[in-house]
Design a protein around this motif. Structure first.
Motif, mmCIF file in Angstrom:
data_model
loop_
_atom_site.group_PDB
_atom_site.id
_atom_site.type_symbol
_atom_site.label_atom_id
_atom_site.label_comp_id
_atom_site.label_asym_id
_atom_site.label_seq_id
_atom_site.Cartn_x
_atom_site.Cartn_y
_atom_site.Cartn_z
ATOM 1 N N TYR A 1 0.822 -1.176 0.115
ATOM 2 C CA TYR A 1 0.056 -0.054 0.013
ATOM 3 C C TYR A 1 0.832 1.414 0.124
ATOM 4 O O TYR A 1 2.011 1.346 0.037
ATOM 5 C CB TYR A 1 -0.986 0.037 1.213
ATOM 6 C CG TYR A 1 -1.996 -1.115 1.013
ATOM 7 C CD1 TYR A 1 -3.010 -0.835 0.375
ATOM 8 C CD2 TYR A 1 -1.696 -2.475 1.551
ATOM 9 C CE1 TYR A 1 -4.117 -1.695 0.180
ATOM 10 C CE2 TYR A 1 -2.428 -3.495 1.153
ATOM 11 C CZ TYR A 1 -3.777 -3.178 0.540
ATOM 12 O OH TYR A 1 -4.725 -4.136 0.391
ATOM 13 N N PHE B 1 -6.803 1.104 -6.959
ATOM 14 C CA PHE B 1 -7.273 -0.358 -6.214
ATOM 15 C C PHE B 1 -8.118 -1.023 -7.086
ATOM 16 O O PHE B 1 -9.126 -0.475 -7.592
ATOM 17 C CB PHE B 1 -7.857 0.068 -5.130
ATOM 18 C CG PHE B 1 -6.679 0.698 -3.944
ATOM 19 C CD1 PHE B 1 -6.245 -0.296 -3.013
ATOM 20 C CD2 PHE B 1 -6.591 1.849 -3.843
ATOM 21 C CE1 PHE B 1 -5.247 0.111 -2.219
ATOM 22 C CE2 PHE B 1 -5.781 2.589 -2.949
ATOM 23 C CZ PHE B 1 -4.878 1.674 -2.294
ATOM 24 N N HIS B 2 -8.131 -2.405 -7.286
ATOM 25 C CA HIS B 2 -9.099 -3.028 -8.116
ATOM 26 C C HIS B 2 -10.323 -3.262 -7.099
ATOM 27 O O HIS B 2 -9.938 -3.338 -6.077
ATOM 28 C CB HIS B 2 -8.372 -4.324 -8.399
ATOM 29 C CG HIS B 2 -7.322 -4.171 -9.641
ATOM 30 N ND1 HIS B 2 -7.799 -4.369 -10.904
ATOM 31 C CD2 HIS B 2 -6.245 -4.229 -9.552
ATOM 32 C CE1 HIS B 2 -6.806 -4.494 -11.721
ATOM 33 N NE2 HIS B 2 -5.881 -4.029 -10.953
ATOM 34 N N SER B 3 -11.182 -3.451 -7.884
ATOM 35 C CA SER B 3 -12.368 -3.711 -6.919
ATOM 36 C C SER B 3 -12.619 -5.078 -6.646
ATOM 37 O O SER B 3 -13.645 -5.553 -5.938
ATOM 38 C CB SER B 3 -13.769 -3.029 -7.510
ATOM 39 O OG SER B 3 -13.926 -3.455 -8.946
ATOM 40 N N VAL B 4 -12.009 -6.001 -7.417
ATOM 41 C CA VAL B 4 -12.277 -7.280 -6.969
ATOM 42 C C VAL B 4 -10.872 -7.957 -6.471
ATOM 43 O O VAL B 4 -9.861 -7.469 -6.726
ATOM 44 C CB VAL B 4 -12.709 -8.215 -8.205
ATOM 45 C CG1 VAL B 4 -14.056 -7.954 -8.879
ATOM 46 C CG2 VAL B 4 -11.697 -8.168 -9.472
ATOM 47 N N ARG B 5 -10.764 -9.090 -5.783
ATOM 48 C CA ARG B 5 -10.022 -9.412 -4.949
ATOM 49 C C ARG B 5 -8.704 -9.837 -5.649
ATOM 50 O O ARG B 5 -7.498 -9.542 -5.045
ATOM 51 C CB ARG B 5 -10.541 -10.474 -3.991
ATOM 52 C CG ARG B 5 -10.553 -11.985 -4.836
ATOM 53 C CD ARG B 5 -11.094 -12.847 -3.783
ATOM 54 N NE ARG B 5 -11.103 -14.238 -4.548
ATOM 55 C CZ ARG B 5 -10.386 -15.051 -4.343
ATOM 56 N NH1 ARG B 5 -9.250 -14.887 -3.922
ATOM 57 N NH2 ARG B 5 -10.618 -16.289 -5.036
ATOM 58 N N ARG C 1 -5.998 -6.654 -6.352
ATOM 59 C CA ARG C 1 -5.809 -5.920 -5.418
ATOM 60 C C ARG C 1 -5.420 -4.627 -5.830
ATOM 61 O O ARG C 1 -6.196 -3.541 -5.599
ATOM 62 C CB ARG C 1 -5.130 -6.250 -4.075
ATOM 63 C CG ARG C 1 -5.909 -7.579 -3.313
ATOM 64 C CD ARG C 1 -4.974 -7.717 -2.285
ATOM 65 N NE ARG C 1 -5.783 -8.750 -1.396
ATOM 66 C CZ ARG C 1 -5.882 -9.965 -1.345
ATOM 67 N NH1 ARG C 1 -5.142 -10.722 -2.319
ATOM 68 N NH2 ARG C 1 -6.606 -10.693 -0.556
ATOM 69 N N ARG D 1 -1.524 -11.840 -10.079
ATOM 70 C CA ARG D 1 -1.416 -13.192 -9.927
ATOM 71 C C ARG D 1 -1.000 -14.068 -11.152
ATOM 72 O O ARG D 1 0.176 -15.248 -10.968
ATOM 73 C CB ARG D 1 -2.778 -13.856 -9.572
ATOM 74 C CG ARG D 1 -3.178 -13.507 -8.274
ATOM 75 C CD ARG D 1 -4.354 -14.226 -7.557
ATOM 76 N NE ARG D 1 -4.687 -13.824 -6.411
ATOM 77 C CZ ARG D 1 -5.124 -14.323 -5.487
ATOM 78 N NH1 ARG D 1 -5.490 -15.650 -5.492
ATOM 79 N NH2 ARG D 1 -5.735 -13.780 -4.386
ATOM 80 N N THR E 1 -12.467 -5.120 -0.828
ATOM 81 C CA THR E 1 -11.050 -4.552 -1.222
ATOM 82 C C THR E 1 -10.740 -3.275 -0.184
ATOM 83 O O THR E 1 -9.782 -3.244 0.202
ATOM 84 C CB THR E 1 -11.200 -4.339 -2.631
ATOM 85 O OG1 THR E 1 -11.678 -5.205 -3.609
ATOM 86 C CG2 THR E 1 -9.630 -3.683 -3.224
ATOM 87 N N ASN F 1 -10.527 -12.227 3.990
ATOM 88 C CA ASN F 1 -10.103 -13.132 3.577
ATOM 89 C C ASN F 1 -11.003 -14.550 3.468
ATOM 90 O O ASN F 1 -11.185 -15.286 2.347
ATOM 91 C CB ASN F 1 -8.533 -13.582 3.396
ATOM 92 C CG ASN F 1 -7.528 -12.610 3.244
ATOM 93 O OD1 ASN F 1 -7.505 -12.366 1.889
ATOM 94 N ND2 ASN F 1 -7.145 -11.727 3.866
ATOM 95 N N ASN G 1 -13.648 -13.666 1.199
ATOM 96 C CA ASN G 1 -13.196 -13.987 -0.436
ATOM 97 C C ASN G 1 -12.911 -15.204 -0.776
ATOM 98 O O ASN G 1 -12.492 -15.522 -1.949
ATOM 99 C CB ASN G 1 -11.854 -12.842 -0.449
ATOM 100 C CG ASN G 1 -12.395 -11.531 -0.514
ATOM 101 O OD1 ASN G 1 -13.456 -11.228 -1.065
ATOM 102 N ND2 ASN G 1 -11.417 -10.678 -0.367
ATOM 103 N N ASN G 2 -12.914 -16.218 0.266
ATOM 104 C CA ASN G 2 -12.513 -17.546 -0.030
ATOM 105 C C ASN G 2 -11.086 -17.643 -0.246
ATOM 106 O O ASN G 2 -10.721 -18.402 -0.829
ATOM 107 C CB ASN G 2 -13.413 -18.279 -1.205
ATOM 108 C CG ASN G 2 -14.544 -18.832 -0.895
ATOM 109 O OD1 ASN G 2 -14.670 -19.221 0.349
ATOM 110 N ND2 ASN G 2 -15.889 -18.647 -1.437
ATOM 111 N N ASP G 3 -10.319 -16.701 0.187
ATOM 112 C CA ASP G 3 -8.888 -16.791 -0.169
ATOM 113 C C ASP G 3 -8.296 -17.423 1.133
ATOM 114 O O ASP G 3 -7.695 -16.837 2.191
ATOM 115 C CB ASP G 3 -8.294 -15.351 -0.251
ATOM 116 C CG ASP G 3 -7.128 -15.333 -0.939
ATOM 117 O OD1 ASP G 3 -6.460 -16.354 -0.834
ATOM 118 O OD2 ASP G 3 -6.949 -14.302 -1.286
#
Lengths: 491, 525
Positions: free
Chosen positions: A140, A243-247, A250, A372, B319, B348, B351-353
């Protein structure tokens, strides 16, 4: 007195042996044990610290036998094995060029399970003294406590080189050494007391520079030393974080503009070449070739941020560099075109033997560390062919990497452990460019990787410990006086 | 007889002091303890404990942090602090008695205890400071047991080094006590040498510990004099009660608080949104012009970072929930904040992480207080309540990838609503945020895009402003189901506004809680 000593020794030995539980009637499992870190069938250098590991599943006991040609080591622990450094060094020494066989049994619910033996191959190629890396909370835009540390690879000693407690509110980053030699170091301090610290000739020779000039867009970052030590290539980046809104991804670090410059330490001048400072393109991540005659870098066509951020894809390029005159070639060569790959390239790093160039390739953008899909690739500089390093890549991020001095080992950061925190992995690469399975940087207690809330960032090999005059550095940074970079426009 | 009386007086004063300390900190300042506990993380792990050795005062810091973890429990914070301060007082009294200040030692002890208690008015002041003082005085009392002169000086040198290593700035307290103790003895140069050593040693260790010279002399941290900050105590109270789900109590505290504080309206809005009543109650208290969110980023205060993630947790944006948790974690002592580690584990899990969640859960397993909390959430052994909670949270996660700046909350909420239009909390936050910022055109756009025909007077009041401003036809009012009575009220408001040339006092009594009044008179730009 002597008898008492013998008696005590026997008593102690009896006590110690009574604490181990013999492996009886184990169930044979025809699979490798799940251990953490995964050291199954890895290749290691002869001067690496003990590969302490633990059972990945929860077990009551862990029984480990490490067998070499002469010596056998036996450990039984409830959590993780801790191999004494002296015994480990001896067994490695006895087996250089050969393999250790490791037998692992887990004891759970009053039942032993015996797993398939695995090997640890001990390479005859040595590895450098240690590593330098930054430890920072992941990714961050903020920092409170962080620093640059050095780690002796033969044991577990980690010592800080500089922490931001020395200059409060600052961020230390972008450390780089000349050919892994810690006498020549460049690192950057960001914040109110910001400076680029240059040490050209061991401790005491530090210079504190303001690297922003009227002709450049920002301070100098991403340094890479020329092999003769006179020049340092930097990039100037106008960086933003989003920042991305989906995990999955990130964070995205995007450059709104970027150029490449080369600093001439002798003349105290930045060499500004219009071909690597174009308006229509982003140029970044410069590195010199092993012979210093080329400058490799990444380049992408400028796009509108953030609307077209997914269309920004960097190609791998190079330009000739004449170290004697401080001049650049007339044309830019595209070694790997983003147009043909459909992907983006970052962090090119040539091996010191001049044979290969390792880089990261990922879907789009500039900063691969939160992608990823980012993987390591290897370019053969003789044939111009490149390939994905499937031997070392995982289904999570592989990112920053560095070569050992003999170009037989490389270290890289990866998020494969938990997807969030980068950990360091080391792999061997043979004369044909084939890499071995990587192993995680060993820790005295493997759980240290779990409890640690810092990411390992920008790993760099060093051939001996870094020595910096910390007091002088701290005082000089605090007094805010900075030497200025000059500049010279070259054609 | 007189001596016995004096002992009774002494004990009486000490007892009164202890009761006053306990009553004040428990009765009026107890939420500070919870904050202190939440913004650190103490692990029972060798690797973690080892980190204390990277800086001076390891024993003081370790002891202070160890005790601070129990501040989680009700009454424990005030009790522990009082006991520690009493211990400090006792050590101070004994130390000054050894320094031949018998007559004044009790008064000095009272002063030291009181000063140290005052230092605790600061939210970020750590218990390690008192432990540092106790430890250094303990070393001094040991020193006093030595009779032979030459041994004393050797021990003093060793103890100065030990005192700095274990208790940081406590080495100055130690050396001052030694000087005071031996003030009548000759060889003043030795005392001077000890003083020089007490200053010189920390400075010489500066490079080793990588500290500025100021920090190296004051580690683990000196206190500052300040008045009790009941405003911050109030914010901590809101945070604490919200955290434990005591929403009625949150509202009660809000009504007793200074409502102009952004943190007060922030918690009020969180509770109302949780109950689906945000648009009904938005204008019942003073609201912030900049909207419904805490500004998070490198320049935000620690308290804002600490509470700022709650809104994302409520609306379901994992997020930004993770982002704010990491920010708060980074700015906590030693980059560790148990509240945020819990939050990161939950994010997490939602998020299933699993790999990332396991990391945080394993960390929490090494704590005394949160071991069971972690066990209930371990993948594979989650309780039904945890499974339900996670399932419910997963309904709201954002599935539409966009790139947002840290402060672009509109995009966050819009993304959540595109993923799940039933996300009422996100919807109300989006629309109410537009309204507080008086961005009527964005409100109208969002209303048309996401609104699910919830008949909310606030939204209809705002729509009337838009419709009047755009000179819309009467059919538009019908389209938005605006009742005749509301239209009549709006016309009345407009008429008075025009007649009185915008005199707020003429409108306040009847229309003070309407959006029209807010639009014209509150948070004027």
């Amino acid at each position: 007195m002597k008898h008492i000593n013998i008696f005590l020794f026997v008593l102690l030995s009896a006590f110690v042996t009574s604490c181990t539980k013999s492996v009886t009637n184990p169930i044979d499992c025809n699979e490798y044990p799940k251990i953490y870190p995964d050291y199954v069938n890895v290749t290691i250098p002869q001067n690496i610290a003990p590969l302490n590991f633990m059972a990945a599943p929860s077990v009551d006991l862990l029984d480990v036998v490490i067998k070499g040609t002469k010596t056998t080591l036996h450990f039984q622990e409830d959590q993780a094995i801790e191999i004494p450094i002296k015994k480990w060094k001896n067994i490695l020494k006895e087996n250089v060029g050969k393999s250790l066989t490791v037998s692992v049994c887990f004891y759970k619910n009053k039942q032993w399970k015996k797993y398939k033996d695995f090997v640890i191959h001990i390479s005859g190629d040595t590895i450098d003294y240690g590593l330098v890396y930054r430890l920072i909370a992941p990714g961050y835009e903020v920092y409170s406590k962080m620093g640059i540390y050095q780690r002796n690879l033969s044991n577990f000693d980690q010592t800080p080189i500089i922490e931001n407690t020395l200059v409060t509110g600052s961020c230390v980053n972008c450390h780089a050494f000349k050919h892994n030699n810690p006498d020549c170091v460049s690192f950057h301090v960001r914040g109110e007391h910001g400076a680029t610290v240059l040490q050209m000739n061991g401790p005491g020779s530090e210079k504190f520079m303001d690297t922003k000039t009227a002709k450049t867009i920002s301070s100098c970052v991403y340094p890479y030393w020329h092999p003769d030590g006179r020049y340092i290539a930097y990039s100037n980046n106008g960086t933003k974080q989003a920042f991305h809104s989906v995990r999955n991804e990130r964070i995205e670090v995007v450059d709104k503009e970027s150029d490449i410059v080369v600093y001439d330490t002798k003349e105290n001048k930045l060499l500004l070449c219009p071909r690597i400072m174009t308006k229509g393109a982003f140029e970044t991540f410069p590195v010199f070739s092993a012979d210093g005659k080329k400058l490799y870098f990444c380049s992408a066509y400028a796009k509108k941020i953030p609307d077209q951020y997914k269309e920004i894809k960097y190609s791998l390029c190079s330009i000739d560099f004449d170290a004697e005159h401080g001049t650049f070639g007339n044309k830019i060569d595209t070694l790997i075109s983003a147009h043909s790959t459909g992907k983006s390239i970052s962090f090119p790093r040539p091996s010191f033997d001049g044979k290969y160039l390792m880089f990261v390739m990922f879907d789009y953008g500039n900063f691969s560390i939160w992608h990823r899909e980012a993987d390591l690739y290897l370019l053969d500089l003789k044939t111009g062919k490149y390939r994905a390093m499937t031997e070392v890549n995982s289904n999570n991020t592989e990112s920053f990497h560095d070569w050992s001095t003999n170009s037989r080992w490389f270290v890289f950061s990866s998020r494969r452990d938990d997807g969030l925190y980068t950990r360091l992995y080391i792999a061997h690469i043979d004369a044909n460019g084939k890499a071995s399975k990587p192993f995680m940087l060993p820790q005295r207690n493997p759980m240290q990787n779990v409890y640690n809330l810092f990411s390992y960032n920008v790993p760099e090999f060093i051939i001996r410990p870094v020595k910096i005059n910390v007091k002088r550095t701290g005082s000089k940074l605090m007094d805010k006086k900075r030497d200025k970079f000059g500049y010279k426009e070259v054609k | 007889m007189r001596s016995r009386l004096s002992i009774y007086y002494t004990y009486g004063i000490i007892a009164l002091w202890a009761i006053a300390c306990l009553v004040f900190f428990q009765g009026f300042y107890s939420y500070h303890f919870f904050y202190k506990e939440q913004t650190q993380l103490f692990l029972f792990s060798a690797d973690y404990l080892n980190t204390y050795f990277s800086k001076p005062a390891w024993l003081a810091c370790m002891g202070g942090d160890f005790l601070t973890q129990f501040f989680y429990y009700k009454f424990a914070g005030a009790a522990i602090l009082t006991i520690v301060l009493l211990l400090l007082g006792d050590f101070t009294r004994r130390s000054f008695e050894c320094c031949m200040c018998g007559r004044f030692s009790f008064v000095i002890a009272l002063v030291v205890m009181t000063v140290e208690a005052v230092f605790y008015f600061r939210a970020d002041f750590r218990l390690s400071s008192a432990v540092a003082l106790i430890g250094s005085m303990g070393l001094f009392l040991l020193y006093c047991l030595i009779c032979k002169e030459w041994i004393k000086w050797v021990v003093a040198v060793i103890f100065i080094i030990l005192a700095y290593w274990m208790f940081g700035y406590g080495c100055f307290v130690f050396v001052l006590l030694v000087v005071l103790h031996d003030i009548s003895q000759p060889k003043g140069w030795i005392k001077l040498a000890l003083l020089v050593l007490a200053v010189g040693f920390p400075l010489s260790m500066r490079a080793h510990y990588l500290l500025t010279w100021q920090t190296s002399l004051s580690y683990p941290g000196l206190g500052t004099f300040q008045k009790p900050n009941f405003t911050i105590e109030n914010i901590f109270a809101l945070d604490n009660e919200y955290y434990f789900g005591n929403y009625d109590k949150v509202l009660k505290i809000v009504h007793q608080s200074d409502k102009s504080l952004p943190e007060v309206s922030y918690f009020y809005n969180l509770v109302q949104a949780r109950r689906g009543l945000l648009p009904d109650s938005l204008l019942n208290i003073s609201q912030q012009a900049q909207g419904l969110f805490m500004k998070l980023g490198p320049n935000a205060s620690m308290i804002d970072l600490y509470i700022g993630g709650e809104v994302f947790d409520l609306c379901g944006d994992m997020t930004f929930d993770e982002h704010s948790a990491v920010l708060a974690n980074v700015f906590s002592s030693q980059n560790r904040n148990v509240r945020m580690v819990k939050r990161l584990a939950e994010v997490n899990l939602v998020n299933n992480d699993t790999a990332a969640a396991l990391k945080y859960l394993r960390i929490l397993q090494k704590t005394f207080v949160y071991r069971k909390w972690s066990a209930r959430r371990m993948p594979g052994s989650q309780t039904p309540a945890v499974k339900d909670y996670l399932q419910q949270k997963r309904q709201y996660i954002n599935r539409l990838d966009t790139l947002r700046n840290a402060g672009n909350y509109r995009l966050v909420l819009a993304g959540l609503l595109h993923s799940n239009p039933q996300n009422i909390a996100a919807l109300d936050y989006l629309l109410c945020d537009d309204l507080l910022r008086k961005d009527i055109s964005s409100f109208k756009k969002d209303y048309d895009t996401f609104f699910l025909l919830r008949s909310k007077r606030l939204y209809q009041e705002a729509l009337l402003i838009y419709l009047a401003g755009t000179k819309a036809k009467p059919e538009e009012c019908i389209k938005y189901h605006i009742s005749d009575s509301l239209l009549k009220e709006f016309n009345e408001y407009t008429a008075i506004y025009v007649q009185t040339k915008g005199n707020r006092w003429a409108l306040r009594d009847k229309f003070g809680h309407t959006y029209w009044y807010y639009f014209h008179f509150i948070n004027k730009r």
